[in-house]
Design an enzyme around this catalytic site. Sequence first.
Site, PDB file in Angstrom:
ATOM      1  N   GLY A 154      -4.815   3.283  -1.363  1.00 15.65           N
ATOM      2  CA  GLY A 154      -5.998   3.966  -0.429  1.00 15.65           C
ATOM      3  C   GLY A 154      -5.349   4.510   0.602  1.00 15.65           C
ATOM      4  O   GLY A 154      -4.244   4.690   0.692  1.00 15.65           O
ATOM      5  N   ASP A 155      -6.206   4.933   2.003  1.00 14.52           N
ATOM      6  CA  ASP A 155      -5.604   5.672   2.935  1.00 14.52           C
ATOM      7  C   ASP A 155      -4.906   4.957   4.059  1.00 14.52           C
ATOM      8  O   ASP A 155      -5.162   3.738   4.142  1.00 14.52           O
ATOM      9  CB  ASP A 155      -6.692   6.627   3.559  1.00 14.52           C
ATOM     10  CG  ASP A 155      -7.914   5.773   4.297  1.00 14.52           C
ATOM     11  OD1 ASP A 155      -7.864   4.585   3.949  1.00 14.52           O
ATOM     12  OD2 ASP A 155      -8.534   6.244   5.147  1.00 14.52           O
ATOM     13  N   GLY A 156      -4.258   5.401   5.080  1.00 17.85           N
ATOM     14  CA  GLY A 156      -3.559   4.521   6.020  1.00 17.85           C
ATOM     15  C   GLY A 156      -4.511   3.963   7.082  1.00 17.85           C
ATOM     16  O   GLY A 156      -4.763   2.613   7.326  1.00 17.85           O
ATOM     17  N   PRO A 157      -5.539   4.796   7.506  1.00 17.66           N
ATOM     18  CA  PRO A 157      -6.370   4.504   8.679  1.00 17.66           C
ATOM     19  C   PRO A 157      -7.401   3.345   8.102  1.00 17.66           C
ATOM     20  O   PRO A 157      -7.630   2.188   8.914  1.00 17.66           O
ATOM     21  CB  PRO A 157      -7.051   5.737   8.841  1.00 17.66           C
ATOM     22  CG  PRO A 157      -6.174   6.697   8.875  1.00 17.66           C
ATOM     23  CD  PRO A 157      -5.435   6.314   7.372  1.00 17.66           C
ATOM     24  N   GLY A 158      -7.727   3.417   6.831  1.00 14.84           N
ATOM     25  CA  GLY A 158      -8.800   2.465   6.108  1.00 14.84           C
ATOM     26  C   GLY A 158      -8.056   1.261   5.934  1.00 14.84           C
ATOM     27  O   GLY A 158      -7.928   0.171   6.339  1.00 14.84           O
ATOM     28  N   VAL A 159      -7.244   1.535   4.447  1.00 12.46           N
ATOM     29  CA  VAL A 159      -6.754   0.246   3.722  1.00 12.46           C
ATOM     30  C   VAL A 159      -5.573  -0.267   4.645  1.00 12.46           C
ATOM     31  O   VAL A 159      -5.508  -1.340   4.694  1.00 12.46           O
ATOM     32  CB  VAL A 159      -6.286   0.821   2.287  1.00 12.46           C
ATOM     33  CG1 VAL A 159      -5.635  -0.301   1.674  1.00 12.46           C
ATOM     34  CG2 VAL A 159      -7.774   1.059   1.552  1.00 12.46           C
ATOM     35  N   GLU A 215      10.476  16.303  14.859  1.00 11.80           N
ATOM     36  CA  GLU A 215      10.860  16.011  13.441  1.00 11.80           C
ATOM     37  C   GLU A 215      10.009  17.096  12.595  1.00 11.80           C
ATOM     38  O   GLU A 215       8.456  16.879  12.759  1.00 11.80           O
ATOM     39  CB  GLU A 215      10.472  14.943  13.013  1.00 11.80           C
ATOM     40  CG  GLU A 215      10.806  14.306  11.440  1.00 11.80           C
ATOM     41  CD  GLU A 215      10.654  12.954  10.977  1.00 11.80           C
ATOM     42  OE1 GLU A 215       9.671  12.395  11.286  1.00 11.80           O
ATOM     43  OE2 GLU A 215      11.910  12.463  10.493  1.00 11.80           O
ATOM     44  N   CYS A 263      13.967  11.070   6.256  1.00  7.80           N
ATOM     45  CA  CYS A 263      13.861  10.877   7.583  1.00  7.80           C
ATOM     46  C   CYS A 263      15.247  10.927   7.990  1.00  7.80           C
ATOM     47  O   CYS A 263      15.361  11.260   9.480  1.00  7.80           O
ATOM     48  CB  CYS A 263      13.305   9.346   7.773  1.00  7.80           C
ATOM     49  SG  CYS A 263      14.294   8.188   6.482  1.00  7.80           S
ATOM     50  N   GLU A 291      10.583   1.740   9.989  1.00  7.72           N
ATOM     51  CA  GLU A 291      11.625   2.721   9.713  1.00  7.72           C
ATOM     52  C   GLU A 291      11.088   4.171   9.793  1.00  7.72           C
ATOM     53  O   GLU A 291      10.011   4.495   9.066  1.00  7.72           O
ATOM     54  CB  GLU A 291      12.342   2.355   8.455  1.00  7.72           C
ATOM     55  CG  GLU A 291      13.404   3.059   8.075  1.00  7.72           C
ATOM     56  CD  GLU A 291      13.383   4.656   7.763  1.00  7.72           C
ATOM     57  OE1 GLU A 291      13.336   5.100   8.567  1.00  7.72           O
ATOM     58  OE2 GLU A 291      13.139   4.843   6.357  1.00  7.72           O
ATOM     59  N   LYS A 319       0.720  -1.155  -0.005  1.00  6.88           N
ATOM     60  CA  LYS A 319      -0.074  -0.043  -0.085  1.00  6.88           C
ATOM     61  C   LYS A 319       0.968   1.116   0.098  1.00  6.88           C
ATOM     62  O   LYS A 319       1.432   1.585   1.030  1.00  6.88           O
ATOM     63  CB  LYS A 319      -1.074   0.105   1.241  1.00  6.88           C
ATOM     64  CG  LYS A 319      -2.048   1.218   1.009  1.00  6.88           C
ATOM     65  CD  LYS A 319      -2.532   1.774   2.260  1.00  6.88           C
ATOM     66  CE  LYS A 319      -1.658   3.100   2.956  1.00  6.88           C
ATOM     67  NZ  LYS A 319      -1.518   4.248   2.084  1.00  6.88           N
TER      68      LYS A 319
END
Length: 477
Positions: free
Chosen positions: A202-207, A377, A280, A246, A171
């Site tokens: 898709g998005d993080g919280p959902g998919v 950060e 990062c 990471e 994803k």
Amino acid sequence: MQDREHIYIGGAWVRPMREAAPLAVVNPATARAIARVPACSGEDVATAAAAARAALAAWSALTPVQRAAYLQQIAQGLKARADELARLITSEVGTPIKQCGRLQVAGPLYAWGQYARLAAEFAFESEVGHSLVVREPVGVIAAITPWNYPLHQVTCKVAPALAAGCTVVLKPAETAPLSALLLAEVIHAAGLPAGVFNLVTGDGPGVGEALVTHPEVDMVSFTGSTAAGKRIAALCAPSVKRLALELGGKSAAVVLDDADFAAAAKGIVAACFQNAGQTCSAHTRMLVPASAYAQIKPLVAAAAASYAAGDPMDEATRLGPIANQRQLERVRAAIAQGQASGAELVAGGGPLPTGGFFVAPTVFGQVDPASPLAREEIFGPVLSIISYRDEAHAVALANDSDYGLAGGVWSADVQRAVRVARQMRTGQVDINGAPFNIQAPFGGHKQSGLGRENGVYGMEEFLELKSIQMPLPPKAA
Ligand code: NDP
């Protein structure tokens, strides 16, 4: 507008199972949408995870040399589309085109070839005493990646996972998924067996969360914010799912009193402002001897002045926009907070190109090491100069961080620099601006993550060890 209506599951381009409003991909230099990609659902994740599970036995049963041949084929396919990839990543992330080929494409091209070689050469079995030690693929991998170096982050997971014999569901970040979709085209053209690689958008919280928690997923390999990493670790805990993280950083570059200050100023500004500070491992804290601050400050200001923000498609631009609106707001808030904190503004402000998500390259001096500017950060072109008393104080300040990803040491005496580097609690340290090495392990201490990527170390993350005790020879009568 480049509309993508399909995701890649089980070796085929398929439509998502549910109709949902697509997700816009926005060019950060213009703030205009350039593409739309499907918003997947948990059902697509389940189909992708099932496809990856179904493909696992056959893929892991291939010899490493057979797997290596596919990886080599993918490396060649990417190479043939390298210019297209650079333009695509500049338009979805904003990395200046002059640097994009080197920063965003050359590394991944090298890495796919590197993992082909490593898979073919790696000792998957060894003997210790009467045991046969076997390195087996962990299984189905969920790879969740961010937007800052989209093809690099995807490659750091997918290439070693495939080399190790794992299968993958990827994803990519919703704001920069286009290079990952191009990679899927290359993988398809390379004839990788169906289900070995799958991609859902898709998005993080959902998919993302549906993927992380899916029972067919054996391991999650995640790159992104420490906050999302903690959430994913919590979601993995109930099933003790294998995890590689990471995460973020607040890396310190220590300028020792015998360093070439001009070279250090130039090198640290470059290590901070690369990719508009959205790295990062960016060196965002510059630690300087208090006695040399007045001498170093103008050198840093001059170096920062050569990073005027501009159109990333212009060959002369060194500083592109911030990659997305959400990130722009975070960076602007951090700069405003820095100005309110009483730190000295050494560089910043001035006119900016209109229309996109631009911020001026910014340097603060005399930064309080306890302030948010020195501790959090920011992920934008913002450098904090912090003064130290002596070498021991410099090391203490460098280590006074929740993070431990990277760092630098500058000195005329390389042995002295190495001595300081050994005291830094970070996963990597560059001496006098030495460049990134894609064969060396990359990862963090403390809240910068778990595990290592790159080179053979990255492949070992996707291998599980098994000891098979062989019967001992009968004792002589
Ligand atoms: P996130 O950590 O939120 O996103 C990274 C990836 O994780 C994206 O694919 C995202 O999906 C996905 N994701 C987010 N939440 C979850 C979740 N709960 N479960 C599963 N997947 C999830 O980064 P942001 O884009 O919000 O950036 C925020 C900050 O993160 C930056 O300011 C920077 O400090 C740091 N960052 C660090 C990076 C690094 O290389 N270590 C890279 C990028 C950001 P999606 O975005 O598609 O919704």
